[in-house]
Design a protein around this motif. Sequence first.
Motif, mmCIF file in Angstrom:
data_model
loop_
_atom_site.group_PDB
_atom_site.id
_atom_site.type_symbol
_atom_site.label_atom_id
_atom_site.label_comp_id
_atom_site.label_asym_id
_atom_site.label_seq_id
_atom_site.Cartn_x
_atom_site.Cartn_y
_atom_site.Cartn_z
ATOM 1 N N GLY A 295 0.824 -1.208 0.000
ATOM 2 C CA GLY A 295 0.000 0.000 0.000
ATOM 3 C C GLY A 295 0.857 1.257 0.000
ATOM 4 N N GLY A 296 0.226 2.393 -0.250
ATOM 5 C CA GLY A 296 0.938 3.657 -0.430
ATOM 6 C C GLY A 296 1.855 4.034 0.719
ATOM 7 N N VAL A 297 1.438 3.763 1.967
ATOM 8 C CA VAL A 297 2.244 4.168 3.124
ATOM 9 C C VAL A 297 3.509 3.294 3.241
ATOM 10 N N SER A 298 3.534 2.153 2.535
ATOM 11 C CA SER A 298 4.735 1.305 2.594
ATOM 12 C C SER A 298 5.921 1.968 1.885
ATOM 13 N N ALA A 299 5.674 3.110 1.231
ATOM 14 C CA ALA A 299 6.790 3.891 0.665
ATOM 15 C C ALA A 299 7.538 4.639 1.767
ATOM 16 N N ASN A 300 6.953 4.708 2.952
ATOM 17 C CA ASN A 300 7.531 5.537 4.024
ATOM 18 C C ASN A 300 8.876 4.998 4.532
#
Length: 359
Positions: A295-300
């Motif tokens: 998911g998008g937050v896994s780019a953090n």
Amino acid sequence: MSNQTTASHQLRPSLTGENGGGVIILGIESSCDDTSAAVIRDGVLLSNVTASQAVHEAYGGVVPELASRAHQQNIVPVVDQALKRAGVTKEELSAIAFTRGPGLMGSLLVGVSFAKGLAASLGIPMIDVNHLQGHVLAHFIKESADDSSAPPFPFLCLLVSGGNSQIVLVKAYNDMQIIGQTIDDAAGEAIDKCSKVMGLGYPGGPVIDRLARQGNPDAYHFSKPAIPGYDYSFSGLKTSFLYNLRDWLKDDPDFIEHHKEDLAASLEKTIVDILMNKLRRAAKDLKIKHVAVAGGVSANTGLREAFKDHARRYGWTIYIPKFSYTTDNAAMIAITGAFKYADKDFCPMEAPAYSRVAL
Ligand code: KG4
């Protein structure tokens, strides 16, 4: 994906088809504000083209009507580019996989209608894909035939995006069980809202991430939820952030400008701690050592570092997707479609889009 466990066919079927190869799947993703198309042949990714929509930045969030209009403009050139980059003609396609939901209805309808029209004109099957299942199966995207980095079943997947925060027990490609999820806001939503309060624009994730690298994660402390089981809650953190900021701004009207790096680092640390505490507990209870994030937050960056730290401290084998497969993309829809194609799990032409998961 469902809250119930379902019987699975095979954990991971062969993706090369019955006659020794040549299964070509076009994937289409249009659930929110990214129009994306990808082509996969025999389980190997040939192309993945995404058009993002900058139009929403001025509004501090996705405007559904503008998103569907932009999808309408983007869908034909994006699919065209994906086919060209893959070196494949539309007549060579075996099937079309598309995101059926969950997502914004006006956005979904563009991709769903396009997929139906193209599949009908070519006389090939359609495969409906659950967007969340796609995020989890992004770990099975292969960029070359000898890529063997996919997790073995069963594994745990922390699925964190703007709309979801879930811990998923993945027993097979088509057998997933949500064992914990947010009872209010998603992690990405909390980041985006706090970023908006700080006047940092939308989406907040990338800018909070960048600022956090220069700040002190222990500078400020925000409230953490006390929720039973593996569920999450982020609305209390959002309120705590807002109320603290309001008090600090009374003393120093330029507080945000003076302390934005420390604020970002402390916010990021609080969210990562909340996410990892429950995930660690679930992994321990279920005795699972293969742990993925999606998911998008896994780019953090902070979340990725926390995963690496857990791998060292708890002996986890971790699976972190490439940046291009963290946010919404059609490669994850195409690979899910490839698994379903192998099981001949097609959908009828009249299949409607759904804004919420109803599997
Ligand atoms: O998966 P996604 O592209 O869209 C859905 O919500 O389905 O996730 C978008 C979310 C947004 O909340 C965005 O702020 C967050 O992912 N995000 C990040 C980062 N990049 C994107 N959050 C934290 N750090 C990042 N580097």
